[in-house]
Write a protein that holds these residues in place. Structure first.
Motif, mmCIF file in Angstrom:
data_model
loop_
_atom_site.group_PDB
_atom_site.id
_atom_site.type_symbol
_atom_site.label_atom_id
_atom_site.label_comp_id
_atom_site.label_asym_id
_atom_site.label_seq_id
_atom_site.Cartn_x
_atom_site.Cartn_y
_atom_site.Cartn_z
ATOM 1 N N ASN A 1 -1.981 5.918 11.093
ATOM 2 C CA ASN A 1 -1.815 6.081 9.652
ATOM 3 C C ASN A 1 -0.384 5.758 9.232
ATOM 4 O O ASN A 1 -0.170 5.082 8.218
ATOM 5 C CB ASN A 1 -2.191 7.504 9.244
ATOM 6 C CG ASN A 1 -2.047 7.744 7.767
ATOM 7 O OD1 ASN A 1 -1.072 8.350 7.335
ATOM 8 N ND2 ASN A 1 -3.000 7.268 6.985
ATOM 9 N N LEU A 2 0.593 6.187 10.004
ATOM 10 C CA LEU A 2 1.995 5.892 9.684
ATOM 11 C C LEU A 2 2.280 4.391 9.760
ATOM 12 O O LEU A 2 2.953 3.837 8.892
ATOM 13 C CB LEU A 2 2.934 6.656 10.621
ATOM 14 C CG LEU A 2 3.042 8.158 10.383
ATOM 15 C CD1 LEU A 2 3.838 8.826 11.502
ATOM 16 C CD2 LEU A 2 3.681 8.431 9.030
ATOM 17 N N ALA B 1 -8.577 2.573 4.986
ATOM 18 C CA ALA B 1 -8.785 3.974 5.366
ATOM 19 C C ALA B 1 -7.677 4.444 6.299
ATOM 20 O O ALA B 1 -7.154 5.551 6.160
ATOM 21 C CB ALA B 1 -10.151 4.149 6.000
ATOM 22 N N MET B 2 -7.303 3.585 7.249
ATOM 23 C CA MET B 2 -6.235 3.937 8.190
ATOM 24 C C MET B 2 -4.887 4.062 7.479
ATOM 25 O O MET B 2 -4.018 4.803 7.919
ATOM 26 C CB MET B 2 -6.124 2.904 9.296
ATOM 27 C CG MET B 2 -7.290 2.878 10.229
ATOM 28 S SD MET B 2 -7.347 4.402 11.188
ATOM 29 C CE MET B 2 -8.809 4.161 12.109
ATOM 30 N N ALA B 3 -4.724 3.329 6.363
ATOM 31 C CA ALA B 3 -3.478 3.398 5.604
ATOM 32 C C ALA B 3 -3.467 4.572 4.638
ATOM 33 O O ALA B 3 -2.448 4.865 4.015
ATOM 34 C CB ALA B 3 -3.258 2.099 4.842
ATOM 35 N N GLY B 4 -4.616 5.242 4.489
ATOM 36 C CA GLY B 4 -4.682 6.421 3.634
ATOM 37 C C GLY B 4 -5.184 6.134 2.229
ATOM 38 O O GLY B 4 -5.141 7.012 1.372
ATOM 39 N N PRO C 1 3.734 -1.440 4.315
ATOM 40 C CA PRO C 1 3.153 -2.667 3.750
ATOM 41 C C PRO C 1 3.229 -3.884 4.677
ATOM 42 O O PRO C 1 2.251 -4.630 4.795
ATOM 43 C CB PRO C 1 3.965 -2.904 2.475
ATOM 44 C CG PRO C 1 4.473 -1.561 2.099
ATOM 45 C CD PRO C 1 4.694 -0.837 3.395
ATOM 46 N N GLY C 2 4.330 -4.077 5.358
ATOM 47 C CA GLY C 2 4.464 -5.224 6.252
ATOM 48 C C GLY C 2 3.485 -5.175 7.408
ATOM 49 O O GLY C 2 2.851 -6.181 7.746
ATOM 50 N N TYR C 3 3.345 -4.013 8.006
ATOM 51 C CA TYR C 3 2.416 -3.851 9.120
ATOM 52 C C TYR C 3 0.983 -4.011 8.636
ATOM 53 O O TYR C 3 0.172 -4.694 9.264
ATOM 54 C CB TYR C 3 2.611 -2.481 9.785
ATOM 55 C CG TYR C 3 1.833 -2.321 11.061
ATOM 56 C CD1 TYR C 3 2.378 -2.733 12.273
ATOM 57 C CD2 TYR C 3 0.552 -1.773 11.065
ATOM 58 C CE1 TYR C 3 1.659 -2.601 13.456
ATOM 59 C CE2 TYR C 3 -0.167 -1.638 12.237
ATOM 60 C CZ TYR C 3 0.391 -2.048 13.429
ATOM 61 O OH TYR C 3 -0.326 -1.927 14.592
ATOM 62 N N PHE C 4 0.660 -3.380 7.499
ATOM 63 C CA PHE C 4 -0.681 -3.466 6.931
ATOM 64 C C PHE C 4 -1.056 -4.929 6.670
ATOM 65 O O PHE C 4 -2.123 -5.389 7.075
ATOM 66 C CB PHE C 4 -0.749 -2.659 5.629
ATOM 67 C CG PHE C 4 -2.081 -2.711 4.952
ATOM 68 C CD1 PHE C 4 -3.094 -1.853 5.325
ATOM 69 C CD2 PHE C 4 -2.327 -3.623 3.930
ATOM 70 C CE1 PHE C 4 -4.338 -1.892 4.695
ATOM 71 C CE2 PHE C 4 -3.556 -3.679 3.297
ATOM 72 C CZ PHE C 4 -4.559 -2.807 3.683
#
Length: 126
Positions: free
Chosen positions: A51-52, A116-119, A57-60
């Motif tokens: 989640n972290l 979902a993993m990003a919240g 944004p860059g990782y996502f």
């Protein structure tokens, strides 16, 4: 000597995209393995760590690009392998649109999971 045949038009758009996606995948896959298998061992990765990472944004965006690129690269490769094996006519059209549909569904579900993993809240709020 047998003639060389490929369904890729040399220097065509799909030919170029297959090579560009391969180069991108090599770099991102190396990053993925380094981060999730050497820096953090897979057995130690938790949902909170995911989640972290995904909330950045860059990782996502990198992971979504990884998903889209890998899907295109794989499906394009499978389709061209089948065409190279002699697939043509109606079966070729059915396979082509079946793979496109599967790709769209895979990318849509992958983005839902990434969100979902990003919240991000998906669906009606409770």
């Amino acid at each position: 000597m047998a003639d060389y045949y490929s369904s890729f038009e040399p220097k065509g758009t799909r030919w170029l995209l297959q090579r560009l996606t391969a180069a991108f995948l090599v770099v991102v896959l190396a990053f993925h393995f380094m981060l999730l298998h050497f820096v953090n061992h897979a057995a130690e990765v938790t949902f909170m760590q995911t989640n972290l990472r995904m909330s950045q944004p860059g990782y996502f965006l990198t992971m979504v690009a990884f998903l889209v690129t890998a899907t295109f690269h794989g499906v394009n490769g499978v389709y061209n392998a089948l065409v190279n094996q002699g697939l043509d006519g109606t079966p070729k059209t059915v396979v082509k649109y079946g793979l496109i549909l599967a790709s769209v569904l895979l990318v849509a579900q992958g983005i839902r999971v990434a969100m979902a993993m990003a919240g991000f809240i998906i669906g009606p709020a409770a």
